[in-house]
Design an enzyme around this catalytic site. Structure first.
Site, mmCIF file in Angstrom:
data_model
loop_
_atom_site.group_PDB
_atom_site.id
_atom_site.type_symbol
_atom_site.label_atom_id
_atom_site.label_comp_id
_atom_site.label_asym_id
_atom_site.label_seq_id
_atom_site.Cartn_x
_atom_site.Cartn_y
_atom_site.Cartn_z
ATOM 1 N N HIS A 55 -28.032 -6.732 71.020
ATOM 2 C CA HIS A 55 -27.523 -6.104 72.249
ATOM 3 C C HIS A 55 -28.558 -6.300 73.352
ATOM 4 O O HIS A 55 -29.714 -5.900 73.215
ATOM 5 C CB HIS A 55 -27.316 -4.620 71.943
ATOM 6 C CG HIS A 55 -26.704 -3.812 73.036
ATOM 7 N ND1 HIS A 55 -25.350 -3.729 73.240
ATOM 8 C CD2 HIS A 55 -27.273 -3.008 73.973
ATOM 9 C CE1 HIS A 55 -25.102 -2.910 74.255
ATOM 10 N NE2 HIS A 55 -26.264 -2.461 74.724
ATOM 11 N N SER A 92 -30.257 -3.145 69.830
ATOM 12 C CA SER A 92 -30.723 -3.307 71.213
ATOM 13 C C SER A 92 -32.216 -3.601 71.222
ATOM 14 O O SER A 92 -33.014 -2.812 70.722
ATOM 15 C CB SER A 92 -30.460 -2.041 72.026
ATOM 16 O OG SER A 92 -31.199 -2.105 73.232
ATOM 17 N N GLY A 122 -33.758 5.886 73.844
ATOM 18 C CA GLY A 122 -34.449 7.060 73.303
ATOM 19 C C GLY A 122 -33.906 8.399 73.780
ATOM 20 O O GLY A 122 -34.556 9.424 73.604
ATOM 21 N N ASP A 136 -22.699 3.444 72.526
ATOM 22 C CA ASP A 136 -24.061 3.045 72.886
ATOM 23 C C ASP A 136 -24.873 4.241 73.360
ATOM 24 O O ASP A 136 -24.562 4.834 74.390
ATOM 25 C CB ASP A 136 -23.965 1.981 73.998
ATOM 26 C CG ASP A 136 -25.316 1.391 74.376
ATOM 27 O OD1 ASP A 136 -26.327 1.743 73.742
ATOM 28 O OD2 ASP A 136 -25.347 0.572 75.312
ATOM 29 N N GLY A 137 -25.910 4.571 72.577
ATOM 30 C CA GLY A 137 -26.857 5.589 73.008
ATOM 31 C C GLY A 137 -27.032 6.716 72.010
ATOM 32 O O GLY A 137 -26.068 7.365 71.617
ATOM 33 N N GLY A 138 -28.275 6.893 71.557
ATOM 34 C CA GLY A 138 -28.590 8.029 70.683
ATOM 35 C C GLY A 138 -28.015 7.947 69.281
ATOM 36 O O GLY A 138 -27.885 8.962 68.600
ATOM 37 N N GLY A 193 -29.342 3.645 81.250
ATOM 38 C CA GLY A 193 -30.600 3.459 81.972
ATOM 39 C C GLY A 193 -31.860 3.568 81.137
ATOM 40 O O GLY A 193 -32.869 2.962 81.482
ATOM 41 N N ASP A 229 -29.617 -5.315 76.946
ATOM 42 C CA ASP A 229 -29.431 -4.347 78.024
ATOM 43 C C ASP A 229 -30.004 -4.898 79.316
ATOM 44 O O ASP A 229 -31.224 -4.917 79.506
ATOM 45 C CB ASP A 229 -30.134 -3.028 77.659
ATOM 46 C CG ASP A 229 -29.343 -2.217 76.648
ATOM 47 O OD1 ASP A 229 -28.143 -1.993 76.891
ATOM 48 O OD2 ASP A 229 -29.927 -1.817 75.621
ATOM 49 N N HIS A 266 -24.836 -6.298 77.697
ATOM 50 C CA HIS A 266 -24.417 -5.066 78.377
ATOM 51 C C HIS A 266 -25.035 -5.065 79.768
ATOM 52 O O HIS A 266 -26.232 -4.828 79.921
ATOM 53 C CB HIS A 266 -24.889 -3.857 77.539
ATOM 54 C CG HIS A 266 -24.605 -2.535 78.171
ATOM 55 N ND1 HIS A 266 -25.203 -1.369 77.763
ATOM 56 C CD2 HIS A 266 -23.762 -2.173 79.180
ATOM 57 C CE1 HIS A 266 -24.763 -0.358 78.496
ATOM 58 N NE2 HIS A 266 -23.899 -0.828 79.365
HETATM 59 C C1 DX5 Z 1 -29.034 2.693 77.476
HETATM 60 C C2 DX5 Z 1 -28.782 1.363 76.793
HETATM 61 C C3 DX5 Z 1 -28.743 1.466 75.313
HETATM 62 C C4 DX5 Z 1 -30.040 1.873 74.697
HETATM 63 C C5 DX5 Z 1 -29.796 2.482 73.354
HETATM 64 O O1 DX5 Z 1 -28.980 2.510 78.833
HETATM 65 O O2 DX5 Z 1 -27.537 0.850 77.222
HETATM 66 O O3 DX5 Z 1 -28.278 0.252 74.745
HETATM 67 O O4 DX5 Z 1 -30.912 0.790 74.555
HETATM 68 O O5 DX5 Z 1 -30.985 3.040 72.928
HETATM 69 P P1 DX5 Z 1 -31.063 4.246 71.874
HETATM 70 O O6 DX5 Z 1 -30.416 3.764 70.614
HETATM 71 O O7 DX5 Z 1 -32.500 4.508 71.750
HETATM 72 O O8 DX5 Z 1 -30.296 5.372 72.520
HETATM 73 ZN ZN ZN Z 2 -26.654 -0.884 76.063
#
Ligand code: DX5
Ligand code: ZN
Length: 231
Positions: free
Chosen positions: A31, A6, A143, A191-193, A140, A33, A64
């Site tokens: 990706h 992303s 991190g 997706d996320g963390g 949203g 966002d 996304h």
């Molecule tokens: C969150 C996004 C994610 C985000 C992931 O709203 O959809 O794609 O960028 O970021 P990390 O990997 O830092 O959680």
């Molecule tokens: Zn995303």
């Protein structure tokens, strides 16, 4: 396990050099966002920057959409020919029609689910979609910390998909343009963390594709961070 990097993890001003530094042999997808400041509080970028990104890289694109009114927004991303377009089920009343429209453009149709959305909500759509994007943080912001309940959600989603594909062996899959992922299955994306700490458990839960921003951008060598996730 495939990795979708992303670009929220970098500042837009550095985007060109970041895109040039990504190794297509290592990074499976980029990706994008898209946040509209309405469905989610933040605003990221829209189709014009997305089109510039598409011109600057040969790595397949994974869009996304975290936007309200995806019926209006989705068609704006057809011209750039991404591999995947995912929209949030919470944002639309016509998910089937939208998925069919995406597939008619030879793009994989993904349904994104926020962490609080019941997994069963995608059940009626399985014949018309290619991918389920499970959010493992609230959409949203990048991190955020990985929500541990996501492991169980991925396991459940996987077994629900396995059961339903057992039932319907004649699922039409010829619109799936991604040759690298088993065509018979619906792709599970998370997706996320995502980090080196949880990726092995995510993989064991049946996830095919993991998105990462902050882990991949935690040091300057993004390719090597992606390799660490894959290892
Ligand atoms: C969150 C996004 C994610 C985000 C992931 O709203 O959809 O794609 O960028 O970021 P990390 O990997 O830092 O959680
Ligand atoms: Zn995303």
């Amino acid at each position: 396990m495939k990795i979708s990097v992303s670009i929220l993890g970098t500042e837009l001003i550095n985007l060109k050099s970041v895109l040039q530094s990504l190794d297509p042999q290592v990074v499976d997808y980029i990706h994008l966002d898209i946040m509209d400041g309405n469905f989610v509080p933040q605003l990221s970028f829209g189709e014009s920057i997305a089109n510039e990104i598409a011109r600057a890289t040969k790595i397949p694109l994974d869009v996304h959409l975290m936007v309200a009114d995806p019926e209006k927004e989705v068609p704006k991303y057809f011209e750039m020919q991404p591999s995947i377009i995912s929209f949030h089920i919470e944002a639309t009343h016509a998910p089937l029609r939208l998925a069919q429209l995406i597939r008619s453009k030879n793009i994989l149709a993904g349904i994104a689910l926020s962490p609080g959305t019941p997994l069963e909500s995608v059940e009626p759509l399985l014949e018309e979609i290619d991918l389920v994007l499970l959010m493992s943080v609230e959409p949203g912001y990048y991190g955020q910390s990985f929500l541990e309940t996501s492991i169980l959600r991925a396991q459940k989603r996987k077994s629900m998909i396995d059961k339903s594909t057992d039932k319907s062996t004649d699922r039409s899959t010829d619109r799936n343009t991604d040759k690298n992922i088993d065509k018979k299955n619906i792709i599970i994306e998370i997706d996320g963390g995502i980090s080196a700490k949880n990726i092995a458990r995510v993989k064991s839960a049946g996830v095919d594709l993991a998105v990462s921003a902050s882990y991949c951008f935690s040091t300057p060598d993004i390719n090597s961070n992606v390799k660490k996730l894959k290892a």
